[in-house]
Write a protein that holds these residues in place. Structure first.
Motif, PDB file in Angstrom:
ATOM      1  N   LYS A  29       0.953  -1.166   0.044  1.00 36.38           N
ATOM      2  CA  LYS A  29       0.125  -0.038   0.075  1.00 36.38           C
ATOM      3  C   LYS A  29       0.953   1.398  -0.121  1.00 36.38           C
ATOM      4  O   LYS A  29       0.597   2.157  -0.670  1.00 36.38           O
ATOM      5  CB  LYS A  29      -0.880  -0.037   1.312  1.00 36.38           C
ATOM      6  N   GLN A  30       1.960   1.300   0.793  1.00 40.79           N
ATOM      7  CA  GLN A  30       2.774   2.467   0.839  1.00 40.79           C
ATOM      8  C   GLN A  30       3.733   2.600  -0.300  1.00 40.79           C
ATOM      9  O   GLN A  30       3.871   3.589  -0.712  1.00 40.79           O
ATOM     10  CB  GLN A  30       3.705   2.216   2.172  1.00 40.79           C
ATOM     11  N   PRO A  33       0.693   2.818  -4.165  1.00 41.60           N
ATOM     12  CA  PRO A  33      -0.516   3.341  -3.964  1.00 41.60           C
ATOM     13  C   PRO A  33      -1.392   3.598  -5.072  1.00 41.60           C
ATOM     14  O   PRO A  33      -2.761   3.603  -4.941  1.00 41.60           O
ATOM     15  CB  PRO A  33      -0.298   4.897  -3.344  1.00 41.60           C
ATOM     16  N   GLN A  38      -6.558   0.255  -1.297  1.00 43.07           N
ATOM     17  CA  GLN A  38      -6.298   1.014  -0.281  1.00 43.07           C
ATOM     18  C   GLN A  38      -7.003   0.812   0.927  1.00 43.07           C
ATOM     19  O   GLN A  38      -7.134   1.344   1.811  1.00 43.07           O
ATOM     20  CB  GLN A  38      -5.866   2.410  -0.631  1.00 43.07           C
ATOM     21  N   ASN A  40      -8.903  -1.016   4.461  1.00 45.61           N
ATOM     22  CA  ASN A  40      -8.325  -1.996   5.222  1.00 45.61           C
ATOM     23  C   ASN A  40      -9.275  -3.180   5.910  1.00 45.61           C
ATOM     24  O   ASN A  40     -10.293  -2.992   5.663  1.00 45.61           O
ATOM     25  CB  ASN A  40      -8.288  -0.772   6.586  1.00 45.61           C
TER      26      ASN A  40
END
Length: 547
Positions: A29-30, A33, A38, A40
């Motif tokens: 995700k980091q 992107p 994205q 959770n």
């Protein structure tokens, strides 16, 4: 996580891959992107029965620190396997190269008491080692674990709690109908930021070496896995307030505990009970899992926000043929049928089954063993217990060879990957959170799932299985080789006869010495232990595990 006996090795493999996948996704995700969904996913509760309950307790400790997953290429690297609590608990066990020596040792036989057919001392060693975090460890914060992680394990209480129903209430002395509820549990809470101990759950603080909650967690893990008669029963201590304040007794198990019916606690305020395997009365506690989740999550706009993943090495699968009654059952056969009936009836959960059958209800998912097994008639697709090596000998087969447990661990990883990529999915328009996560067409096309070839519905994964190096779907794991002849290769089976005879001698010498001499001699004879070897070999052959 359902009961599994030695097939906890499969459950451990599933858990190992599940957390590896969640960890990779957070990293991706980091880095990517624009390529990776994205949204959770947060794990609020780990629940289980028997081997599944033991794995839930072990997981709560494992998740406190960082550890590497165990893949086929790292299985012989002790620095990896011993740091991974899932692998260490179920594959390394107590570290003995031959588990049979530990299981059939007479070290547990005392003059006045025999606790079980199998020596259960190895379980104490595993629990004390694995349901803890070594001092000096660096704690690791996982964003996909809730700030309050609930751990719940089913227990079968041999004493039970009295349930009183009053009749003739108009009389001065109403009559009471009294029965006993033996379905019990232990309920824990692990916080990222430690709080004061609760009334409803038992708080566990892994950062405190002297924490009482860790001791009770270890007791509960051993108790939920105490296979009746086969393994020793266990004592668990819980605060008296736990019985009075935990709402699961009243709202889920549907009975109130009258404080007056509880014995006096010890000087520290604890009550002790004796337990056998939690799977005896509730082997697949997905219903209580939903109860816990519903208490925690507010449903908004009738949109689902939670789902349950059940890991079950021995799922109840319909054969497709109507069962024929055995109208001429003998005494031994009748005893087996009666035991099966008493264990199966508590598992009937009509409302949950109706929900699970709905294609538009995303509250239930099941992951279970599946693979092609080489047989005399060529490779055949097997499911459930037939697809795992530990499924032999009624679930005890994993204790015959480490190779069996290693195979099932790797199969758990393999099945988990396929499950995440192909089945753990939702129709894209059925949830706003998921819809937003996949609104980018490039992301949607990269991770899209189609349940079957004929379906035109658009499904996307709840947990995308991402390679953080590329931001793309993870490449397939290799299917592990079927572990044919593992007990012979490890030179384990040849050792059973003498140590089994020694175990029988120890048991009969202390407890059955009043039997007629001829029966005593038969029980302790080489013939009986030889017959056991013959039965084992027939079972292995039936399970396609020996040539």
């Amino acid at each position: 996580m359902a009961g599994a006996i030695s097939a906890g090795a499969y459950t451990a493999g599933v858990m190992d891959y599940l957390f590896e996948s969640l960890e990779r996704w957070e990293t991706a995700k980091q880095i990517w992107p624009d390529k990776v969904p994205q949204h959770n996913v947060v794990i609020d509760a780990l629940t289980g029965a028997s081997a599944g309950g033991m794995t839930a307790a072990i997981a709560s400790a494992a998740l406190q620190t960082k550890f590497a997953p165990v893949r086929s290429e790292s299985m012989n690297d002790d620095t990896v396997t011993q740091q991974n609590k899932f692998y260490d608990a179920w594959i390394n066990l107590n570290g003995d190269a031959n588990m049979l020596i530990s299981l059939l040792s007479n070290s547990d036989i005392k003059k006045d008491k025999l606790k079980s057919f199998i020596n259960g001392e190895f379980i104490d060693q595993i629990a004390n080692r694995l349901i803890s975090v070594p001092e000096g460890s660096k704690f690791y914060n996982r964003p996909y674990i809730a700030d309050k992680l609930e751990i719940w394990v089913s227990l079968s209480n041999l004493t039970g709690f009295p349930i009183k129903i009053e009749f003739n209430k108009d009389n001065e002395r109403p009559d009471n109908y009294i029965s006993y509820n033996h379905m019990d549990f232990a309920h824990f809470a692990v916080y990222k930021e430690q709080t004061e101990s609760l009334l409803h759950e038992i708080a566990v603080n892994f950062k405190d070496p002297a924490d009482m909650g860790k001791l009770i967690l270890a007791q509960a893990a051993m108790a939920t896995g105490a296979f009746p008669v086969g393994l020793p029963s266990r004592i668990v201590q819980r605060p008296r307030s736990f019985f009075i304040n935990n709402t699961i007794y009243k709202n889920f198990l549907q009975f109130n505990i009258n404080p007056d019916d509880l014995p006096a606690p010890d000087e520290k305020g604890f009550l002790k009970h004796l337990f056998v395997d939690g799977g005896t009365l509730n082997n697949e506690p997905f219903d209580v899992t939903e109860y816990i989740l519903r208490k925690r999550i507010d449903l908004q706009n009738n949109e689902w926000q939670h789902t349950i993943l059940m890991i079950d090495p021995f799922p109840s699968m319909e054969s497709g043929k109507p069962s024929q009654p055995d109208t001429d059952a003998g005494l031994v056969s009748l005893f087996g049928k009666l035991a099966n009936m008493l264990m199966q009836q508590p598992l009937v959960k009509t409302e949950d089954l109706e929900s699970a059958l709905s294609r538009s209800d995303y509250k239930r998912f099941l992951i279970a063993p599946r693979r092609d097994v080489p047989t005399d008639k060529g490779d055949q697709t097997k499911n459930g217990g037939a697809a795992i090596a530990c499924g032999s000998l009624g679930g005890f087969g994993g204790f015959l060879a480490k190779g069996f447990r290693q195979h099932d661990f790797l199969l758990g990883r393999y099945n988990c990957q396929r499950f995440l990529q192909k089945h753990f999915s939702v129709k894209i328009n059925d949830n706003n959170l998921v819809s937003r996560a996949y609104e980018n067409k490039a992301i949607r096309d990269a991770f899209i799932v189609q349940p079957d070839k004929e379906s035109t519905l658009l499904f996307v994964p709840i947990i995308p299985d991402v390679d953080p190096l590329t931001g793309e779907k993870m490449k397939s794991e290799l299917l592990p080789e079927w572990p044919v002849d593992a007990p012979y290769k490890e030179k384990n089976l040849q050792l059973i006869e003498p140590i089994l005879r020694n175990r029988i001698n120890g048991m009969t010498g202390n407890y059955l010495s009043g039997l007629p001499f001829w029966l005593f001699k038969l029980l302790a004879s080489k013939k009986l232990s030889g017959n056991v070897i013959e039965i084992i070999e027939k079972q292995l052959k039936r399970h396609h595990l020996t040539t």
